[in-house]
Design a protein around this motif. Structure first.
Motif, short mmCIF file in Angstrom:
data_model
loop_
_atom_site.label_atom_id
_atom_site.label_comp_id
_atom_site.label_asym_id
_atom_site.label_seq_id
_atom_site.Cartn_x
_atom_site.Cartn_y
_atom_site.Cartn_z
N MET A 1 0.82 -1.21 0.00
CA MET A 1 0.00 0.00 0.00
C MET A 1 0.85 1.25 0.00
N VAL A 2 2.01 1.21 0.69
CA VAL A 2 2.90 2.37 0.71
C VAL A 2 3.39 2.67 -0.70
N ILE A 3 3.77 1.62 -1.42
CA ILE A 3 4.26 1.80 -2.79
C ILE A 3 3.15 2.35 -3.67
N PRO A 262 22.23 4.57 -8.64
CA PRO A 262 22.29 5.71 -9.57
C PRO A 262 21.83 5.37 -10.99
N PHE A 263 21.95 4.11 -11.39
CA PHE A 263 21.58 3.73 -12.75
C PHE A 263 20.07 3.54 -12.88
N VAL A 264 19.43 3.19 -11.79
CA VAL A 264 17.97 3.18 -11.79
C VAL A 264 17.47 4.62 -11.85
N ALA A 265 18.14 5.51 -11.13
CA ALA A 265 17.75 6.92 -11.15
C ALA A 265 17.98 7.55 -12.52
N ASP A 266 18.90 6.99 -13.31
CA ASP A 266 19.21 7.54 -14.63
C ASP A 266 18.15 7.25 -15.68
N ILE A 267 17.20 6.37 -15.36
CA ILE A 267 16.17 6.02 -16.35
C ILE A 267 15.42 7.27 -16.80
N GLY A 268 15.18 8.19 -15.86
CA GLY A 268 14.44 9.39 -16.20
C GLY A 268 15.14 10.28 -17.21
N ASN A 269 16.48 10.24 -17.23
CA ASN A 269 17.23 11.10 -18.15
C ASN A 269 17.67 10.37 -19.41
N LEU A 270 17.72 9.04 -19.34
CA LEU A 270 18.30 8.28 -20.44
C LEU A 270 17.47 8.34 -21.71
N LEU A 271 16.15 8.09 -21.59
CA LEU A 271 15.29 8.09 -22.77
C LEU A 271 15.25 9.44 -23.48
N PRO A 272 14.90 10.53 -22.77
CA PRO A 272 14.84 11.82 -23.48
C PRO A 272 16.19 12.27 -24.02
N SER A 273 17.28 11.97 -23.30
CA SER A 273 18.60 12.38 -23.80
C SER A 273 18.94 11.63 -25.08
N MET A 274 18.51 10.37 -25.17
CA MET A 274 18.75 9.61 -26.39
C MET A 274 17.88 10.12 -27.54
N VAL A 275 16.62 10.52 -27.23
CA VAL A 275 15.75 11.06 -28.27
C VAL A 275 16.35 12.34 -28.83
N SER A 276 16.76 13.26 -27.94
CA SER A 276 17.32 14.53 -28.39
C SER A 276 18.70 14.34 -29.01
N GLY A 277 19.48 13.39 -28.48
CA GLY A 277 20.82 13.18 -28.99
C GLY A 277 20.87 12.39 -30.29
N SER A 278 19.75 11.78 -30.67
CA SER A 278 19.75 10.96 -31.88
C SER A 278 19.19 11.70 -33.09
N MET A 322 9.38 9.08 -12.99
CA MET A 322 8.43 8.44 -12.09
C MET A 322 8.75 6.95 -11.92
N ILE A 323 9.06 6.28 -13.04
CA ILE A 323 9.39 4.85 -12.97
C ILE A 323 10.64 4.64 -12.14
N SER A 324 11.67 5.47 -12.35
CA SER A 324 12.92 5.31 -11.60
C SER A 324 12.70 5.57 -10.11
N ASP A 325 11.86 6.55 -9.76
CA ASP A 325 11.58 6.83 -8.35
C ASP A 325 10.89 5.65 -7.67
N VAL A 326 9.91 5.07 -8.37
CA VAL A 326 9.20 3.92 -7.80
C VAL A 326 10.13 2.72 -7.66
N LEU A 327 10.98 2.49 -8.67
CA LEU A 327 11.93 1.38 -8.59
C LEU A 327 12.95 1.57 -7.47
N LEU A 331 13.89 -0.91 -4.46
CA LEU A 331 15.24 -1.48 -4.34
C LEU A 331 15.97 -1.10 -3.07
N ASP A 332 15.77 0.12 -2.61
CA ASP A 332 16.58 0.64 -1.50
C ASP A 332 15.75 0.75 -0.24
N PRO A 333 16.03 -0.03 0.79
CA PRO A 333 15.25 0.03 2.05
C PRO A 333 15.31 1.41 2.70
#
Length: 342
Positions: A1-3, A262-278, A322-327, A331-333
């Protein structure tokens, strides 16, 4: 319920943030003087084409571009009625592209899911390459394995994506007979999805995935190696080994779990940076993504097309965050404990 409560809270904050981003996007794309229609009107008046001027003036009224800026924004989003009632982004009407003389939804229709597909494949490539190489480099620190992975990583960071695209463009076809350009054979464009079309897309994805994902994989591998080395030097590692835990089990159970945050937290930046960088990669390889359309829209001040694409990139950023924050909460107690306290 907390999640679940936390996920609902993050979803609401995502919507509010997207609203603020929409205001900023609309304001920024209106910063340059004039727009596509006003520039066209000036050109037509200079050449004496009165019929074209009348059509451009009609389009200005038709799409509410003759109204104050705040009203244009409200009509664009669908918060207030325009010439055709409530018909904005939230109602599913993305506007009209004056450059391509077609609805925005038709221009970005297939390219949206192809963009997401290409960048999801690149993200998967980043994690599949960076995770094992980063862990291996840390576990075999100061050996030929570490030096070799570091050389490959620095080479990937130093090589521009568009240059790597040109190299793969030539040698990929010459040595491995990989298809050149595009994300599918031209004969499948506009056709419904089928097994043959899906197979063509998968084959065409090989080169773009490698090109777009190389720099991200190299950077992530270096960060993971540094984080792992930092964790491996802490006392709990020596304690675990002294108690009889095998080094490989200890490596994956404790240091990797902490270093991976940190790599779970990077999910939020990875997709848009790849869209703009590609964008340049998409132009070089002729990919049917939104990159070339965004480049054209920005150059011609195509208001509705550029605005929608920028909003789409912002949505990717917020969804990924949002996905990275929930993950991270899962993952981290320590983060989960903070969530209970709040």
């Amino acid at each position: 319920m907390v999640i679940l409560r936390y996920a609902i809270y993050r979803f609401i904050t995502m919507l509010l943030t997207l609203l603020v981003v929409s205001v900023l996007v609309f304001a920024i794309i209106n910063l340059p003087p004039g727009d596509y229609l006003s520039n066209q009107i000036a050109e037509l008046q200079a050449s004496g084409q009165s019929a074209g001027v009348a059509k451009a003036e009609f389009l200005r009224t038709e799409y509410a571009l003759d109204r104050p800026l705040w009203q244009q924004y409200m009509i664009w989003m669908g918060f207030m009625p325009g010439p055709h009632g409530f018909s904005g982004i939230i109602q599913g009407n993305f506007g009209w592209s004056f450059e391509f003389d077609r609805p925005v939804s038709e221009i970005v229709g297939e390219s949206l899911w192809l963009t997401v597909l290409v960048n999801l494949a690149a993200v998967l490539f980043v994690y599949l390459v960076a995770l094992p190489l980063g862990v291996l480099a840390a576990a075999r620190s100061r050996t030929w394995v570490d030096y070799s992975s570091a050389f490959v990583g620095y080479l990937g960071l130093a090589t521009p994506n568009f240059l790597l695209a040109l190299i793969m463009f030539y040698y990929g076809h010459k040595l491995f007979d990989l298809p050149i350009g595009g994300l599918m054979d031209p004969g499948f464009e506009g056709l419904p999805m089928s097994w043959e079309k899906a197979k063509s897309i998968l084959i065409h994805l090989i080169v773009p995935t490698f090109v777009i994902g190389t720099s991200g994989a190299s950077a992530m591998m270096q960060r993971l190696r540094a984080n792992m080395l930092d964790e491996l030097g802490k006392p709990y590692v020596e304690t675990a080994i002294a108690k009889g835990m095998s080094p490989s089990r200890m490596l994956y159970k404790y240091p990797l779990r902490v270093a991976f945050n940190p790599f779970v937290a990077d999910i939020g930046n990875l997709l848009p940076s790849m869209v703009s960088g590609s964008v340049l990669v998409s132009v070089v390889l002729g990919l049917q993504t939104i990159g070339p359309s965004l480049l054209t829209a920005l150059k011609t001040q195509d208001l509705f097309l550029s605005g929608f694409i920028l909003m789409f990139v912002a949505l990717l950023t917020l969804v990924g965050t949002m996905i990275s924050d929930v993950l991270l909460v899962l993952l981290d107690p320590r983060i989960r404990y903070e969530g209970r306290e709040t």
